[in-house]
Write a protein that holds these residues in place. Structure first.
Motif, PDB file in Angstrom:
ATOM      1  N   LEU A  81       0.745  -1.219  -0.149  1.00 48.35           N
ATOM      2  CA  LEU A  81      -0.196   0.130  -0.058  1.00 48.35           C
ATOM      3  C   LEU A  81       0.902   1.357   0.057  1.00 48.35           C
ATOM      4  O   LEU A  81       0.397   2.148  -0.663  1.00 48.35           O
ATOM      5  CB  LEU A  81      -0.809   0.014   1.145  1.00 48.35           C
ATOM      6  CG  LEU A  81      -2.138  -0.775   1.224  1.00 48.35           C
ATOM      7  CD1 LEU A  81      -2.891  -0.641   2.502  1.00 48.35           C
ATOM      8  CD2 LEU A  81      -3.155  -0.379  -0.052  1.00 48.35           C
ATOM      9  N   GLY A  85       1.000   4.083  -2.961  1.00 40.75           N
ATOM     10  CA  GLY A  85       0.969   5.575  -2.453  1.00 40.75           C
ATOM     11  C   GLY A  85       1.803   6.282  -2.931  1.00 40.75           C
ATOM     12  O   GLY A  85       1.658   7.608  -2.953  1.00 40.75           O
ATOM     13  N   GLY A  88      -0.322   6.942  -5.739  1.00 45.21           N
ATOM     14  CA  GLY A  88      -1.712   7.409  -5.442  1.00 45.21           C
ATOM     15  C   GLY A  88      -1.975   8.529  -4.400  1.00 45.21           C
ATOM     16  O   GLY A  88      -3.033   9.001  -4.467  1.00 45.21           O
ATOM     17  N   TRP A  91      -1.541  10.263   1.656  1.00 42.93           N
ATOM     18  CA  TRP A  91      -2.293   9.449   2.408  1.00 42.93           C
ATOM     19  C   TRP A  91      -2.260   7.907   2.285  1.00 42.93           C
ATOM     20  O   TRP A  91      -2.340   7.265   3.470  1.00 42.93           O
ATOM     21  CB  TRP A  91      -3.808   9.922   2.386  1.00 42.93           C
ATOM     22  CG  TRP A  91      -4.462   9.507   0.940  1.00 42.93           C
ATOM     23  CD1 TRP A  91      -4.335  10.070  -0.376  1.00 42.93           C
ATOM     24  CD2 TRP A  91      -5.140   8.213   0.746  1.00 42.93           C
ATOM     25  NE1 TRP A  91      -4.905   9.379  -0.973  1.00 42.93           N
ATOM     26  CE2 TRP A  91      -5.357   8.255  -0.729  1.00 42.93           C
ATOM     27  CE3 TRP A  91      -5.591   7.303   1.492  1.00 42.93           C
ATOM     28  CZ2 TRP A  91      -6.203   7.144  -1.013  1.00 42.93           C
ATOM     29  CZ3 TRP A  91      -6.120   6.022   0.886  1.00 42.93           C
ATOM     30  CH2 TRP A  91      -6.662   6.066  -0.529  1.00 42.93           C
ATOM     31  N   LEU A  92      -1.948   7.633   1.163  1.00 41.91           N
ATOM     32  CA  LEU A  92      -1.811   6.109   1.094  1.00 41.91           C
ATOM     33  C   LEU A  92      -0.623   5.665   1.594  1.00 41.91           C
ATOM     34  O   LEU A  92      -0.550   4.465   1.993  1.00 41.91           O
ATOM     35  CB  LEU A  92      -2.396   5.662  -0.526  1.00 41.91           C
ATOM     36  CG  LEU A  92      -2.386   4.140  -0.778  1.00 41.91           C
ATOM     37  CD1 LEU A  92      -3.558   3.676   0.177  1.00 41.91           C
ATOM     38  CD2 LEU A  92      -2.853   3.761  -2.154  1.00 41.91           C
TER      39      LEU A  92
END
Length: 120
Positions: A81, A85, A88, A91-92
């Motif tokens: 993740l 991120g 992305g 926050w990710l």
């Protein structure tokens, strides 16, 4: 009964052979594309590491292995993740880092608990 596991170069050798096969196919079908060199040259360190692992003697004594280790899966999901991120959003990355940190703490507790069980 065996004296423990032997050198673990098999998976590394399989990965190196896969890289060589993919690099060769890419070089053939892309007519000398420089990207094929990434696959072909990337297999060299894997083959060297595989040979080194095969040549090492097996470690002596019994090994302590976890029966089921869910924290490793949690760490892998958190790291994935966080890596996603990077494209992305921040926050990710932070959510993935938090999940990975949770998995690391859980894994540490699991290792300490297993070692305490061996001492009894």
């Amino acid at each position: 009964m065996s004296g423990g596991p032997t050198g673990g170069g098999g998976p590394l050798l399989a990965w190196a052979c896969l890289l060589l096969a993919l690099g060769t196919m890419l070089a053939i079908w892309s007519e000398g594309s420089p990207e094929a060199l990434l696959f072909l040259v990337g297999a060299i360190p894997l083959m060297l590491t595989s040979a080194w692992n095969r040549a090492r003697p097996a470690p002596g004594g019994p090994r302590l292995l976890a029966r089921v280790s869910v924290p490793v899966v949690v760490i892998a999901i958190g790291a994935a993740l966080a890596a996603i991120g990077l494209t992305g959003g921040l926050w990710l990355v932070l959510v993935g880092g938090e999940i990975a940190l949770f998995g690391l703490v859980w894994l540490g507790r699991e290792i300490v608990g297993e070692r305490r069980g061996v001492r009894r």
